[in-house]
Scaffold this active site. Structure first.
Site, short mmCIF file in Angstrom:
data_model
loop_
_atom_site.label_atom_id
_atom_site.label_comp_id
_atom_site.label_asym_id
_atom_site.label_seq_id
_atom_site.Cartn_x
_atom_site.Cartn_y
_atom_site.Cartn_z
N SER A 231 0.94 -1.16 0.17
CA SER A 231 -0.02 -0.02 -0.03
C SER A 231 0.76 1.19 -0.01
CB SER A 231 -0.89 0.08 1.23
OG SER A 231 -1.74 -1.26 1.22
N SER A 269 -3.40 -3.57 -2.92
CA SER A 269 -2.75 -2.57 -2.71
C SER A 269 -3.60 -1.11 -2.24
CB SER A 269 -1.76 -1.80 -3.87
OG SER A 269 -1.08 -0.61 -3.30
N ASP A 271 -4.17 2.27 -1.92
CA ASP A 271 -3.52 3.27 -2.45
C ASP A 271 -4.32 4.76 -2.26
OD1 ASP A 271 -1.43 1.83 -3.50
OD2 ASP A 271 -2.72 1.43 -5.39
#
Length: 341
Positions: A231, A269, A271
């Site tokens: 991340s 991830s 983000d």
């Protein structure tokens, strides 16, 4: 800090601020607490103060963007609805966000006797990434006292790399962590600043790009193969007067900087981008029904969008450059970018 001349690296074409840090935005400060105990414990806390006053009483206008939602950041719902931030921003590891949120609430209660009594409650903003590759994340080593100390440590000058909440982070097959950068923007003959700070923990080996150069391919054969994972938290601060709608646009440009370094926003991830301006404040108590605000003409906003993307791009590379090689949990070794440069 940021990427200095000694690094031999240059990102984009913009002009950095005095420190090349997010704290080039007047009033913004950053503090860390780094927690290390043997090889297995590598974690910590990073705190960001949007300004030097009482943030609950004098909120900053803000926005956020979830570029990929595999994340556990707390507080974004109210930021989205009201367009303000009313606490310091805390970053830590994924399983410590509850502890950090409780500590942040306690800090705000100490600062504001009216919370929960004469007025409503408070929205703690806590961001996270998973440092479990290098850190005993199940050990829950972050304590409330660490959050208080990180806030107390906030200053204009701060370290980058494997420090604070970035201590155990990994990025693009390398050692990740905390990175920052800034850019100067001229509007109507006046200089303003856009600053970025990231906690980088994304991407697989072989994908790293630096200013358009595919560096990852050059060093991939020296690394263990990894899939894209992890991340990143991307914070943007500015003293440019922007509306919350325009701040949302700034957040989306953080994704441009992220993609330029080699991310495709992989499935696993988280983000997340958060942006705020110190130029437009919202008082908690206002005598007037109408509050004056300023904003940039959208036809003149392109330099702001461009430099936002560039500041995030450099902040990510700076996080890699300043993070030294680290041996963590189970003897795992994560090498720093300097080893390859």
């Amino acid at each position: 800090m940021g990427l200095n001349k000694e690094s031999g690296l240059k990102i984009g074409r913009g002009t950095p601020g005095k420190r090349n840090l997010i704290t080039d935005v007047p009033g913004v400060k950053v503090g860390h607490v780094t927690i290390r105990d043997g090889a297995d414990v590598n974690t910590g806390v990073t705190a960001i103060l949007p300004h030097e006053g009482n943030i609950f009483q004098d909120k900053v206008m803000a926005a956020s963007a979830v570029i990929n939602g595999f994340g556990k950041t707390m507080g974004l719902v109210q930021v989205e609805e009201l367009g303000t931030i009313e606490t310091p921003i805390i970053m830590t590891n994924t399983l410590s966000i509850g502890t950090a949120a409780t500590a942040l609430v306690k800090y705000m209660l100490q600062q504001n006797e009216d919370i929960g009594v004469k007025t409503g409650t408070v929205n703690p903003l806590v961001c996270e990434c998973n440092d479990g590759r290098l850190n005993d994340i199940r050990g829950l080593h972050v304590r409330e006292e660490d959050v208080f100390q990180a806030i107390a440590n906030c200053a204009e000058d701060f370290e980058e790399g494997a420090v604070g909440s970035g201590t155990g982070m990994c990025c693009l097959g390398l050692k990740g962590g905390i990175g920052s950068a800034s850019r100067v923007v001229k509007l109507d003959g006046q200089e303003y600043t856009i600053g970025a700070l990231v906690m980088s923990n994304f991407g697989g080996a072989g994908r790293l790009m630096i200013d358009g150069r595919h560096m990852g391919q050059e060093i991939k054969e020296k690394m263990d193969e990894e899939k894209d994972k992890g991340s990143i938290i991307m914070l943007l601060a500015t003293d440019i007067p922007l509306s919350e709608r325009q701040l949302k646009r700034i957040c989306r440009r953080a994704g441009v900087g992220l993609a330029r370094t080699g991310s495709f926003y992989g499935n696993g991830s988280g983000d997340i981008a958060i942006a705020f301006t110190t130029a437009n404040r919202v008082p908690h108590y206002s005598k007037n029904a109408i509050i004056d605000m300023k904003m940039v003409d959208d036809d003149k906003i392109d330099p702001v969008l461009e430099m936002s993307a560039e500041a995030v791009e450099e902040a990510i590379i700076s996080s890699l450059y300043h993070a030294g090689t680290t041996t963590g949990r189970a003897g795992r070794v994560q090498r720093g970018l300097k080893d390859f440069l």
